[in-house]
Design a protein around this motif. Structure first.
Motif, short mmCIF file in Angstrom:
data_model
loop_
_atom_site.label_atom_id
_atom_site.label_comp_id
_atom_site.label_asym_id
_atom_site.label_seq_id
_atom_site.Cartn_x
_atom_site.Cartn_y
_atom_site.Cartn_z
N LEU A 174 2.97 -6.25 8.50
CA LEU A 174 1.84 -7.17 8.50
C LEU A 174 0.56 -6.39 8.75
N ILE A 175 -0.53 -6.87 8.17
CA ILE A 175 -1.81 -6.17 8.30
C ILE A 175 -2.19 -5.98 9.77
N LYS A 176 -1.92 -6.98 10.58
CA LYS A 176 -2.29 -6.89 11.99
C LYS A 176 -1.51 -5.81 12.74
N ASP A 177 -0.38 -5.40 12.17
CA ASP A 177 0.46 -4.38 12.82
C ASP A 177 0.32 -3.01 12.18
N ALA A 178 -0.57 -2.88 11.20
CA ALA A 178 -0.68 -1.63 10.44
C ALA A 178 -1.03 -0.44 11.33
N ALA A 179 -1.99 -0.61 12.23
CA ALA A 179 -2.42 0.50 13.09
C ALA A 179 -1.27 0.98 13.98
N LYS A 180 -0.53 0.03 14.54
CA LYS A 180 0.60 0.38 15.40
C LYS A 180 1.67 1.11 14.60
N TYR A 181 1.90 0.66 13.40
CA TYR A 181 2.92 1.28 12.54
C TYR A 181 2.54 2.72 12.22
N LEU A 184 3.06 5.00 15.23
CA LEU A 184 4.47 5.30 15.43
C LEU A 184 4.98 6.29 14.39
N GLU A 185 4.48 6.19 13.17
CA GLU A 185 4.87 7.13 12.11
C GLU A 185 4.49 8.56 12.51
N LYS A 186 3.31 8.72 13.09
CA LYS A 186 2.86 10.04 13.53
C LYS A 186 3.74 10.55 14.67
N LYS A 187 4.09 9.66 15.58
CA LYS A 187 4.93 10.05 16.71
C LYS A 187 6.34 10.43 16.23
N ILE A 188 6.83 9.71 15.24
CA ILE A 188 8.15 10.01 14.68
C ILE A 188 8.15 11.39 14.04
N ALA A 189 7.09 11.67 13.27
CA ALA A 189 6.98 12.97 12.62
C ALA A 189 6.93 14.09 13.64
N LYS A 190 6.18 13.85 14.72
CA LYS A 190 6.06 14.86 15.79
C LYS A 190 7.42 15.10 16.45
N PRO A 208 6.95 -2.19 13.89
CA PRO A 208 6.74 -3.63 13.64
C PRO A 208 6.89 -3.99 12.17
N VAL A 209 8.13 -3.92 11.65
CA VAL A 209 8.34 -4.22 10.24
C VAL A 209 8.92 -5.61 10.07
N VAL A 210 8.65 -6.19 8.91
CA VAL A 210 9.22 -7.47 8.53
C VAL A 210 10.40 -7.14 7.64
N CYS A 211 11.61 -7.43 8.08
CA CYS A 211 12.80 -7.06 7.33
C CYS A 211 12.92 -7.83 6.03
#
Length: 216
Positions: A174-181, A184-190, A208-211
């Motif tokens: 969701l657009i409202k969760d884009a920043a959080k996502y 987390l992507e950066k943290k996962i890569a790290k 925060p994904v919508v399955c």
């Protein structure tokens, strides 16, 4: 249900018509008396094979991801469907080129200087000016009406060949969760760079994904 029943019914009607349409095109192409062997080859072994592949790709996508099914598809199902879609796009692009080659061979088209037309300039899109201006007026006007379709097909093909391949997202954000996502992507890569696969998996579970694929 993701699609209205009337839309699903229309999908299946169109799908059922693909065989008849393919055969009609082939009968029109193969019934011609070609003067140039290469043109005959493009008709019998180029367009013919590609259309059969494209028809099967369409039917396979419907078999793998039926539009009336609401269950979340597995990752293997998504990848299988993507394989079919990628093959369809490549063959659709090449099928148009094969038809253009038939015309070039039979009409013995050349550049204004009498030189062979570069292979990269043989097609039916608006950029293939020599071929377009050689066509009958009515057909040329029809192609002009398809300019947006040609542009989209070329974009899909070029992205598939040179950039990011076509795919079906397994989930959405969701657009409202884009920043959080993204954080987390950066943290996962790290975590992966540090060899912390357990940490990466923990972070992935927090995304925060919508399955469910948004295409279903």
């Amino acid at each position: 249900m993701y699609f209205a029943q009337s839309t699903i019914d229309e999908f299946y009607v169109e799908l059922a018509d693909t065989t008849a349409k393919r055969i009609a095109v082939l009968e029109a192409l193969l019934s011609q008396s070609y003067q140039v062997p290469r043109a005959q080859e493009f008709a019998a072994h180029g367009v013919s094979r590609r259309l059969r592949t494209m028809e099967l790709c369409l039917k396979n996508v419907f078999a793998i991801l039926p539009p009336e099914v609401e269950d979340e598809p597995s990752m293997n199902e998504l990848v299988d469907a993507v394989i079919q879609i990628q093959a369809f796009i490549f063959n659709a692009f090449a099928c148009v080129d094969n038809i253009a080659w038939i015309w070039v061979c039979e009409q013995k088209l050349t550049t204004d200087k009498g030189e062979a037309i570069a292979a990269t300039h043989i097609g039916l899109s608006k950029n293939c000016r020599i071929i377009r201006r050689s066509l009958p007026t009515e057909f040329r006007e029809h192609l002009v009406s398809l300019n947006p379709w040609f542009a989209q097909l070329e974009d899909f093909r070029h992205a598939l060949a040179h950039c990011i391949p076509l795919y079906i997202p397994p989930s959405a954000v969701l657009i409202k969760d884009a920043a959080k996502y993204e954080l987390l992507e950066k943290k996962i890569a790290k975590a992966l760079r540090r060899g912390r696969r357990d940490k990466a998996e923990q972070l992935a579970a927090e995304q925060p994904v919508v399955c469910g694929s948004p295409t279903r």
